[in-house]
Write a protein that holds these residues in place. Structure first.
Motif, mmCIF file in Angstrom:
data_model
loop_
_atom_site.group_PDB
_atom_site.id
_atom_site.type_symbol
_atom_site.label_atom_id
_atom_site.label_comp_id
_atom_site.label_asym_id
_atom_site.label_seq_id
_atom_site.Cartn_x
_atom_site.Cartn_y
_atom_site.Cartn_z
ATOM 1 N N GLY A 1 -4.436 38.245 40.574
ATOM 2 C CA GLY A 1 -3.314 37.723 41.079
ATOM 3 C C GLY A 1 -3.441 36.511 41.943
ATOM 4 N N SER A 2 -2.655 36.614 42.988
ATOM 5 C CA SER A 2 -2.553 35.462 43.875
ATOM 6 C C SER A 2 -3.390 35.682 45.114
ATOM 7 C CB SER A 2 -1.097 35.216 44.239
ATOM 8 O OG SER A 2 -0.627 36.331 44.958
ATOM 9 N N VAL A 3 -3.778 34.581 45.733
ATOM 10 C CA VAL A 3 -4.557 34.642 46.962
ATOM 11 C C VAL A 3 -3.585 34.594 48.123
ATOM 12 C CG1 VAL A 3 -6.285 33.468 48.373
ATOM 13 C CG2 VAL A 3 -6.494 33.466 45.881
ATOM 14 N N THR A 4 -3.664 35.602 48.979
ATOM 15 C CA THR A 4 -2.785 35.618 50.139
ATOM 16 C C THR A 4 -3.607 35.441 51.389
ATOM 17 O OG1 THR A 4 -2.930 38.006 50.319
ATOM 18 C CG2 THR A 4 -1.081 37.108 49.030
ATOM 19 N N SER A 5 -3.021 34.847 52.372
ATOM 20 C CA SER A 5 -3.698 34.603 53.641
ATOM 21 C C SER A 5 -3.589 35.830 54.516
ATOM 22 C CB SER A 5 -3.056 33.388 54.313
ATOM 23 O OG SER A 5 -3.398 33.345 55.664
ATOM 24 N N SER A 6 -4.718 36.247 55.086
ATOM 25 C CA SER A 6 -4.660 37.379 56.001
ATOM 26 C C SER A 6 -4.314 36.877 57.391
ATOM 27 C CB SER A 6 -6.002 38.109 56.015
ATOM 28 O OG SER A 6 -6.998 37.259 56.557
ATOM 29 N N GLY A 7 -4.002 37.767 58.286
ATOM 30 C CA GLY A 7 -3.599 37.399 59.632
ATOM 31 C C GLY A 7 -4.711 36.703 60.409
ATOM 32 N N THR A 8 -5.978 37.055 60.146
ATOM 33 C CA THR A 8 -7.076 36.483 60.918
ATOM 34 C C THR A 8 -7.447 35.092 60.444
ATOM 35 O OG1 THR A 8 -8.724 37.481 59.474
ATOM 36 C CG2 THR A 8 -8.021 38.759 61.409
ATOM 37 N N GLY A 9 -7.253 34.797 59.189
ATOM 38 C CA GLY A 9 -7.548 33.465 58.663
ATOM 39 C C GLY A 9 -9.007 33.267 58.286
ATOM 40 N N THR A 10 -9.816 34.318 58.345
ATOM 41 C CA THR A 10 -11.237 34.152 58.038
ATOM 42 C C THR A 10 -11.468 33.929 56.549
ATOM 43 O OG1 THR A 10 -11.508 36.542 57.891
ATOM 44 C CG2 THR A 10 -12.037 35.493 60.010
ATOM 45 N N SER A 11 -10.687 34.571 55.700
ATOM 46 C CA SER A 11 -10.895 34.392 54.258
ATOM 47 C C SER A 11 -10.490 32.989 53.826
ATOM 48 C CB SER A 11 -10.116 35.444 53.461
ATOM 49 O OG SER A 11 -8.728 35.254 53.631
ATOM 50 N N SER A 12 -9.437 32.423 54.410
ATOM 51 C CA SER A 12 -9.024 31.075 54.026
ATOM 52 C C SER A 12 -10.019 30.040 54.555
ATOM 53 C CB SER A 12 -7.611 30.774 54.510
ATOM 54 O OG SER A 12 -7.566 30.765 55.921
ATOM 55 N N SER A 13 -10.576 30.248 55.752
ATOM 56 C CA SER A 13 -11.566 29.297 56.256
ATOM 57 C C SER A 13 -12.862 29.397 55.447
ATOM 58 C CB SER A 13 -11.829 29.517 57.743
ATOM 59 O OG SER A 13 -12.484 30.744 57.954
ATOM 60 N N TRP A 14 -13.242 30.607 55.030
ATOM 61 C CA TRP A 14 -14.421 30.770 54.180
ATOM 62 C C TRP A 14 -14.205 30.040 52.855
ATOM 63 C CZ3 TRP A 14 -14.853 32.888 49.317
ATOM 64 C CH2 TRP A 14 -16.140 33.019 48.828
ATOM 65 N N PHE A 15 -13.021 30.204 52.272
ATOM 66 C CA PHE A 15 -12.696 29.547 51.013
ATOM 67 C C PHE A 15 -12.722 28.033 51.183
ATOM 68 C CE2 PHE A 15 -9.581 27.835 47.970
ATOM 69 C CZ PHE A 15 -10.156 28.272 46.784
ATOM 70 N N ARG A 16 -12.132 27.527 52.274
ATOM 71 C CA ARG A 16 -12.108 26.097 52.548
ATOM 72 C C ARG A 16 -13.527 25.552 52.695
ATOM 73 N NH1 ARG A 16 -8.611 25.663 57.225
ATOM 74 N NH2 ARG A 16 -7.173 26.920 56.030
ATOM 75 N N ASN A 17 -14.383 26.276 53.425
ATOM 76 C CA ASN A 17 -15.777 25.857 53.601
ATOM 77 C C ASN A 17 -16.529 25.859 52.276
ATOM 78 O OD1 ASN A 17 -15.482 25.460 56.338
ATOM 79 N ND2 ASN A 17 -16.215 27.510 56.879
ATOM 80 N N ALA A 18 -16.292 26.844 51.447
ATOM 81 C CA ALA A 18 -16.972 26.918 50.156
ATOM 82 C C ALA A 18 -16.558 25.753 49.263
ATOM 83 C CB ALA A 18 -16.662 28.253 49.476
#
Length: 104
Positions: A1-18
């Motif tokens: 599915g779709s990628v959703t942002s979690s409240g902490t933002g760690t998964s989106s920052s990890w994705f951005r860094n990658a």
């Protein structure tokens, strides 16, 4: 599915860094490849084949001397124009005689 942002933002920052790491390594690889190609082009022997063909066509009478002179003149003009308008980044120790465009 779709990628959703979690409240902490760690998964989106990890994705951005990658993604940033992948894009930076691809850009560096592209620059290294272009630099190697430019070095190969400069270090190769001069190409004599076009000159040999031109002289043989001239000798056999297929083209006139005026046509050969026009080709030499236009080729020299385009080479000189390219040298005058080249970027200082592409040629070491060369200051272009024509100004660069102002920043956009």
């Amino acid at each position: 599915g779709s990628v959703t942002s979690s409240g902490t933002g760690t998964s989106s920052s990890w994705f951005r860094n990658a993604v940033s790491t992948i894009l930076n390594s691809a850009a560096k690889s592209q620059e290294d490849k272009a630099s190697a190609e430019r070095t190969e082009e400069r270090s190769g022997p001069p190409k004599r084949f076009p000159g040999i063909i031109a002289l043989s066509l001239l000798g056999m009478g297929f083209v006139s001397p005026v046509q050969v002179l026009w080709v030499v003149f236009i080729s020299g003009y385009l080479i000189a124009l390219g040298m005058l308008s080249s970027s200082p980044k592409s040629v070491e120790n060369f200051k272009p005689m024509m100004p660069n465009l102002p920043p956009q």
